[in-house]
Write a protein that holds these residues in place. Structure first.
Motif, PDB file in Angstrom:
ATOM      1  N   UNK A 155       0.839  -1.212   0.000  1.00  0.00           N
ATOM      2  CA  UNK A 155       0.000   0.000   0.000  1.00  0.00           C
ATOM      3  C   UNK A 155       0.869   1.256   0.000  1.00  0.00           C
ATOM      4  N   UNK A 156       1.937   1.184   0.782  1.00  0.00           N
ATOM      5  CA  UNK A 156       2.826   2.341   0.907  1.00  0.00           C
ATOM      6  C   UNK A 156       3.502   2.650  -0.428  1.00  0.00           C
ATOM      7  N   UNK A 158       2.563   1.688  -3.401  1.00  0.00           N
ATOM      8  CA  UNK A 158       1.548   2.072  -4.386  1.00  0.00           C
ATOM      9  C   UNK A 158       1.175   3.539  -4.235  1.00  0.00           C
ATOM     10  N   UNK A 159       0.886   3.934  -2.993  1.00  0.00           N
ATOM     11  CA  UNK A 159       0.496   5.320  -2.712  1.00  0.00           C
ATOM     12  C   UNK A 159       1.618   6.261  -3.141  1.00  0.00           C
ATOM     13  N   UNK A 160       2.858   5.910  -2.729  1.00  0.00           N
ATOM     14  CA  UNK A 160       4.011   6.762  -3.069  1.00  0.00           C
ATOM     15  C   UNK A 160       4.193   6.893  -4.568  1.00  0.00           C
ATOM     16  N   UNK A 161       4.090   5.757  -5.286  1.00  0.00           N
ATOM     17  CA  UNK A 161       4.319   5.782  -6.746  1.00  0.00           C
ATOM     18  C   UNK A 161       3.270   6.642  -7.444  1.00  0.00           C
ATOM     19  N   UNK A 162       1.998   6.474  -7.049  1.00  0.00           N
ATOM     20  CA  UNK A 162       0.924   7.238  -7.715  1.00  0.00           C
ATOM     21  C   UNK A 162       1.098   8.733  -7.456  1.00  0.00           C
ATOM     22  N   UNK A 163       1.322   9.096  -6.186  1.00  0.00           N
ATOM     23  CA  UNK A 163       1.442  10.520  -5.852  1.00  0.00           C
ATOM     24  C   UNK A 163       2.663  11.126  -6.553  1.00  0.00           C
ATOM     25  N   UNK A 199       4.637   7.245   4.968  1.00  0.00           N
ATOM     26  CA  UNK A 199       3.997   7.861   3.799  1.00  0.00           C
ATOM     27  C   UNK A 199       4.415   9.329   3.663  1.00  0.00           C
ATOM     28  N   UNK A 200       4.566  10.010   4.807  1.00  0.00           N
ATOM     29  CA  UNK A 200       4.982  11.422   4.742  1.00  0.00           C
ATOM     30  C   UNK A 200       6.333  11.518   4.027  1.00  0.00           C
TER      31      UNK A 200
END
Length: 491
Positions: A155-156, A158-163, A199-200
């Motif tokens: 999840x981490x 994925x979130x990082x790559x998309x953002x 995530x930050x």
């Protein structure tokens, strides 16, 4: 195969392949996926053909929850889908899978997230239109919040790559994303808090791109308040997030101000957990490098004493970061006090600690010019204790290795000391002195210091009869160094 033939044969094979999509046999599914991956990656197979003939059936038969439960199928499906995306583009694949980010089954959501991450990381997000972008952010936020399993990385990532690939297009969603992060930083589960902090650090760069400095400053204050965290894994992640924010926002605009942040980090340096040590020393080193003037010299000296303990760390990265930090601190507050602390440390028993101290002394010499360090270092050689004298010689060895051709100004100063060491009865003295001579000779090759080098060679040469492997190795290297600096012909 030739592109035209490849196209023809792929179309012929495709009927059988699509028929076998419905096979209940697990082995068959894996083979079919492999074949699809190969066919799609072949030259001559057009994207339009894949879009119209393959994709509908592929998604109907393979993108089902059952595929996410078997590890090997899962891997193969993700790889094949990424390969298809390389051919038909991001929008088609993400468009078909984005709704599944809200599926009830968590393993399935994870599989979707991993696929989207790889596709977006490979191909970027320029194809994604505004509507799909909204759905995507909504989906990843939902999947991020609803996860319950321990495997937080998918999840981490994925979130990082998309953002990161959406870049400035994320600006309207950042308040919502940061709201989620702040909410999760307060969660009772340590894993959730750790993931929110991680995530930050993944999205800090994008927040800077979007000029959301106020929001980052706010997150900095929130993280600062969580520095009392009791779980070391989580504390390490919080320090990592603070480091990411400091890196992009700069020292002057950081909130809380650096003068308040650093004293809170000093006690954390005592923590013996590797992740905490590593992130804390990185953060302190960054502040020492770029923002030392915001903190009084007394605080830096306090940190120096804490750093000596960190030289005992098992992880090489931590020791290296610590040694570099000594250099930054010496640059900030002058070498005298830092050097006094380090020279005292040469008296300890542990070898690793002494070696790291000698490297730190050499780095201080490099950052603050050798003439600030050499007098005190050579004076220390007069202490009649083996450990201290060996430490001084090792420091000289590293020092001449680091400063290279600057060494020509200091050769005549250290020659008497090296003479003494090369005549010492102790093997280690002679070995370390020979190593110092090697670095010295290599640094000053061709700079007119031949007289001093010939003089030293007379002291190195008798050691050629040594039998101890370490000593003979050092002596041979010193002679090789001399060969480079003096040339083969006698003067």
């Amino acid at each position: 195969m030739d592109a035209v033939y490849a196209s023809y044969y792929t179309k012929e094979v495709m009927y059988v392949l699509i028929r076998e999509f419905q096979s209940p046999d697990e082995e068959m599914k894996k083979i079919v996926l492999k074949v699809v991956k190969q066919c799609v990656s072949t030259e001559g197979v057009e994207a339009d053909y894949i879009r119209s003939d393959l994709l509908p059936e592929f998604f109907r038969n393979f993108w089902v929850r059952r595929m996410a439960l078997d590890r090997r199928n899962y891997r193969q499906l993700v790889e094949t889908t990424v390969e298809i995306a390389n051919k038909v583009g991001v929008a088609d694949i993400v468009g078909r899978t984005v709704e599944d980010l809200k599926d009830e089954s968590e393993p399935y959501r994870r599989m979707v997230m991993e696929t989207i991450e790889k596709v977006v990381a490979n191909l970027g997000a320029s194809d994604i239109d505004a509507r799909l972008e909204e759905l995507l952010i909504d989906g990843i936020l939902y999947a991020f919040q609803e996860q319950t399993s321990d495997d937080a990385n998918v999840m981490l990532n994925g979130f990082g790559a998309v953002v990161n690939s959406l870049g400035q297009r994320v600006k309207p969603y950042l308040p919502q994303i940061c709201g989620t992060i702040k909410w999760r930083l307060n969660n009772k589960s340590a894993k959730v808090r750790q993931q929110a902090a991680d995530l930050i650090s993944r999205i800090a760069v994008v927040m800077k791109q979007c000029q959301e400095e106020q929001l980052m400053g706010h997150l900095g204050v929130v993280l600062y308040e969580y520095l009392g965290e009791e779980y070391p894994e989580v504390l390490g992640s919080i320090l990592g997030a603070l480091k990411a924010i400091v890196n992009v926002i700069g020292m002057t605009k950081m909130t809380p101000p650096i003068k308040d942040l650093l004293p809170r980090l000093t006690p954390i340096l005592k923590n013996r957990h590797e992740k905490v040590q590593e992130n804390c020393i990185d953060l302190v080193g960054r502040i020492a490098d770029r923002g030392a003037e915001f903190v009084p010299a007394r605080e830096w000296m306090r940190i120096c004493f804490e750093l000596l303990e960190m030289l005992k760390a098992h992880k090489k990265g931590i020791r290296r970061a610590t040694v570099n930090t000594f250099g930054y601190i010496a640059k900030a507050i002058g070498p005298q006090d830092v050097l006094a602390t380090l020279l005292n440390n040469l008296k300890v028993q542990e070898r690793q600690n002494r070696v790291c101290t000698t490297v730190a002394i050499a780095i201080v010499a490099e950052t603050c010019s050798p003439f600030t360090v050499l007098p005190a270092l050579m004076n220390e050689y007069r202490v009649p204790e083996l450990n201290v004298q060996n430490g001084v010689l090792k420091s000289l060895s590293f020092l001449f290795e680091y400063i290279g051709e600057m060494g020509k100004d200091y050769i005549y100063a250290v020659t008497p000391l090296l003479e003494d060491a090369l005549m010492d009865r102790d093997l280690v003295h002679r070995q370390t002195a020979a190593s110092a001579v090697k670095h010295m000779a290599l640094g000053v090759a061709g700079l007119g210091c031949e007289d001093a080098l010939v003089h030293l060679l007379n002291y190195v040469w008798p050691n050629i009869f040594e039998t101890s492997p370490h000593v003979i190795n050092a002596v041979m290297e010193a002679i090789e160094g001399m060969r480079v600096a003096l040339g083969a012909l006698p003067f």
